[in-house]
Design a protein around this motif. Structure first.
Motif, PDB file in Angstrom:
ATOM      1  N   ALA A  25       9.218 -14.599 -51.048  1.00 26.24           N
ATOM      2  CA  ALA A  25       8.554 -13.842 -49.988  1.00 26.24           C
ATOM      3  C   ALA A  25       8.963 -12.372 -50.041  1.00 26.24           C
ATOM      4  N   LEU A  26      10.234 -12.099 -50.304  1.00 22.57           N
ATOM      5  CA  LEU A  26      10.703 -10.710 -50.409  1.00 22.57           C
ATOM      6  C   LEU A  26      10.041 -10.005 -51.595  1.00 22.57           C
ATOM      7  N   ASP A  27       9.924 -10.709 -52.709  1.00 21.05           N
ATOM      8  CA  ASP A  27       9.261 -10.130 -53.884  1.00 21.05           C
ATOM      9  C   ASP A  27       7.809  -9.779 -53.564  1.00 21.05           C
ATOM     10  N   MET A  28       7.152 -10.653 -52.812  1.00 15.89           N
ATOM     11  CA  MET A  28       5.773 -10.378 -52.421  1.00 15.89           C
ATOM     12  C   MET A  28       5.696  -9.158 -51.508  1.00 15.89           C
ATOM     13  N   LEU A  29       6.615  -9.060 -50.544  1.00 11.51           N
ATOM     14  CA  LEU A  29       6.629  -7.901 -49.650  1.00 11.51           C
ATOM     15  C   LEU A  29       6.879  -6.612 -50.423  1.00 11.51           C
ATOM     16  N   LYS A  30       7.747  -6.676 -51.410  1.00  9.32           N
ATOM     17  CA  LYS A  30       8.022  -5.492 -52.234  1.00  9.32           C
ATOM     18  C   LYS A  30       6.754  -5.044 -52.957  1.00  9.32           C
ATOM     19  N   GLU A  31       6.019  -5.996 -53.492  1.00  7.35           N
ATOM     20  CA  GLU A  31       4.785  -5.636 -54.181  1.00  7.35           C
ATOM     21  C   GLU A  31       3.742  -5.092 -53.209  1.00  7.35           C
ATOM     22  N   ILE A  32       3.695  -5.636 -52.004  1.00  5.54           N
ATOM     23  CA  ILE A  32       2.786  -5.097 -50.992  1.00  5.54           C
ATOM     24  C   ILE A  32       3.134  -3.640 -50.712  1.00  5.54           C
ATOM     25  N   PHE A  81      -7.622  -6.469 -44.856  1.00  5.78           N
ATOM     26  CA  PHE A  81      -8.456  -5.526 -45.588  1.00  5.78           C
ATOM     27  C   PHE A  81      -8.565  -5.872 -47.071  1.00  5.78           C
ATOM     28  N   ALA A  82      -7.699  -6.771 -47.575  1.00  4.54           N
ATOM     29  CA  ALA A  82      -7.756  -7.140 -48.985  1.00  4.54           C
ATOM     30  C   ALA A  82      -7.426  -8.622 -49.173  1.00  4.54           C
ATOM     31  N   PRO A  83      -8.288  -9.519 -48.656  1.00  2.00           N
ATOM     32  CA  PRO A  83      -7.974 -10.947 -48.744  1.00  2.00           C
ATOM     33  C   PRO A  83      -7.833 -11.459 -50.176  1.00  2.00           C
ATOM     34  N   SER A  84      -8.571 -10.910 -51.118  1.00  2.00           N
ATOM     35  CA  SER A  84      -8.453 -11.381 -52.502  1.00  2.00           C
ATOM     36  C   SER A  84      -7.091 -11.013 -53.081  1.00  2.00           C
ATOM     37  N   LEU A  85      -6.545  -9.874 -52.662  1.00  2.00           N
ATOM     38  CA  LEU A  85      -5.222  -9.461 -53.117  1.00  2.00           C
ATOM     39  C   LEU A  85      -4.156 -10.432 -52.614  1.00  2.00           C
ATOM     40  N   VAL A  86      -4.328 -10.939 -51.408  1.00  3.81           N
ATOM     41  CA  VAL A  86      -3.371 -11.875 -50.827  1.00  3.81           C
ATOM     42  C   VAL A  86      -3.224 -13.107 -51.711  1.00  3.81           C
ATOM     43  N   LEU A  98       2.640 -17.112 -44.015  1.00  8.45           N
ATOM     44  CA  LEU A  98       1.189 -17.265 -43.971  1.00  8.45           C
ATOM     45  C   LEU A  98       0.580 -16.298 -42.961  1.00  8.45           C
ATOM     46  N   PHE A  99       1.217 -16.142 -41.809  1.00  6.89           N
ATOM     47  CA  PHE A  99       0.701 -15.229 -40.795  1.00  6.89           C
ATOM     48  C   PHE A  99       0.708 -13.795 -41.325  1.00  6.89           C
ATOM     49  N   ILE A 100       1.773 -13.431 -42.039  1.00  6.76           N
ATOM     50  CA  ILE A 100       1.850 -12.083 -42.615  1.00  6.76           C
ATOM     51  C   ILE A 100       0.683 -11.857 -43.571  1.00  6.76           C
ATOM     52  N   VAL A 101       0.477 -12.774 -44.483  1.00  5.63           N
ATOM     53  CA  VAL A 101      -0.571 -12.560 -45.478  1.00  5.63           C
ATOM     54  C   VAL A 101      -1.970 -12.644 -44.863  1.00  5.63           C
ATOM     55  N   GLU A 102      -2.139 -13.463 -43.849  1.00  6.75           N
ATOM     56  CA  GLU A 102      -3.452 -13.544 -43.215  1.00  6.75           C
ATOM     57  C   GLU A 102      -3.760 -12.307 -42.383  1.00  6.75           C
ATOM     58  N   SER A 103      -2.739 -11.582 -41.951  1.00  2.62           N
ATOM     59  CA  SER A 103      -2.990 -10.340 -41.221  1.00  2.62           C
ATOM     60  C   SER A 103      -3.302  -9.189 -42.179  1.00  2.62           C
ATOM     61  N   LYS A 160       1.135 -15.179 -57.634  1.00  5.59           N
ATOM     62  CA  LYS A 160       2.062 -14.463 -58.517  1.00  5.59           C
ATOM     63  C   LYS A 160       3.513 -14.727 -58.135  1.00  5.59           C
ATOM     64  N   HIS A 161       3.763 -14.865 -56.829  1.00  2.00           N
ATOM     65  CA  HIS A 161       5.140 -15.013 -56.342  1.00  2.00           C
ATOM     66  C   HIS A 161       5.483 -16.465 -55.989  1.00  2.00           C
ATOM     67  N   GLY A 162       4.697 -17.402 -56.522  1.00  3.89           N
ATOM     68  CA  GLY A 162       5.030 -18.819 -56.387  1.00  3.89           C
ATOM     69  C   GLY A 162       4.913 -19.365 -54.980  1.00  3.89           C
ATOM     70  N   LEU A 163       4.021 -18.801 -54.191  1.00  5.06           N
ATOM     71  CA  LEU A 163       3.819 -19.250 -52.818  1.00  5.06           C
ATOM     72  C   LEU A 163       2.427 -19.855 -52.711  1.00  5.06           C
TER      73      LEU A 163
END
Length: 178
Positions: free
Chosen positions: A56-63, A26-31, A18-23, A37-40
């Motif tokens: 979480a790894l899949d989400m980081l890869k897409e980021i 610049f693109a909160p809607s993308l988060v 959550l901290f990663i995605v909240e930081s 998409k990644h079941g989180l």
């Protein structure tokens, strides 16, 4: 190996994710799109809850694919602020030398390891053998070396050495006090 959890049941603390995605300001809607998409599910992220590491790894890869390695490095840098550090680790050196233990507090299952050792010149070498991406790992080590609660007025340089592709070693970071 980057982005691949060897343990399909491995988990990571939800506040860390959550901290990663909240930081990712610049693109909160993308988060929200990426989380879904990644079941989180953000609404289920509680302080003591864990989420599947592979998600979480899949989400980081897409980021990384969408915004690049440098943003992933910045996210690694900020995640240090959310990680649980036991109170006995109060400075850069003690955190780096105990990084594998701290990492295991924030994860469940077989999630790889950090191998840390103090070198003859006083520098600390950290070998990152986790499924997290290299850029993220680099950011984590740099975040520790620059965390105001840990540096205590000291300054540190981080030397980054990329590991070979396809292996367990993603990178090595050598942290030296100036």
């Amino acid at each position: 190996m980057e982005y691949v959890s060897h343990d399909p049941r491995a988990k990571v603390r939800s506040p860390d994710i959550l901290f990663i995605v909240e930081s990712f300001q610049f693109a909160p809607s993308l988060v929200d799109v990426l989380l879904k998409k990644h079941g989180l599910d953000r609404s289920s992220f509680g302080v003591a809850e864990y989420v599947p590491l592979q998600n979480a790894l899949d989400m980081l890869k897409e980021i990384e694919e969408r915004v690049g390695r440098e943003k992933l490095r910045q996210l690694g840098n900020t995640t240090v602020e959310a990680a649980m550090f036991p109170p006995q680790f109060v400075d850069v050196e003690s955190v780096l030398l105990a990084l594998d233990m701290i990492y295991s507090i924030n994860h469940l299952g077989e999630v790889g390891h950090y191998h840390s050792k103090q070198l003859v010149d006083g520098a600390i070498e950290v070998r990152c053998e986790t499924p997290y991406p290299r850029a993220f790992e680099r950011g984590v080590i740099e975040g520790i070396a620059r965390n105001p609660n840990l540096v205590k007025g000291k300054r540190y340089d981080v030397e980054y050495i990329e590991g070979p592709m396809g292996g367990d070693l993603s990178c090595t970071c050598i942290v030296r006090r100036r």
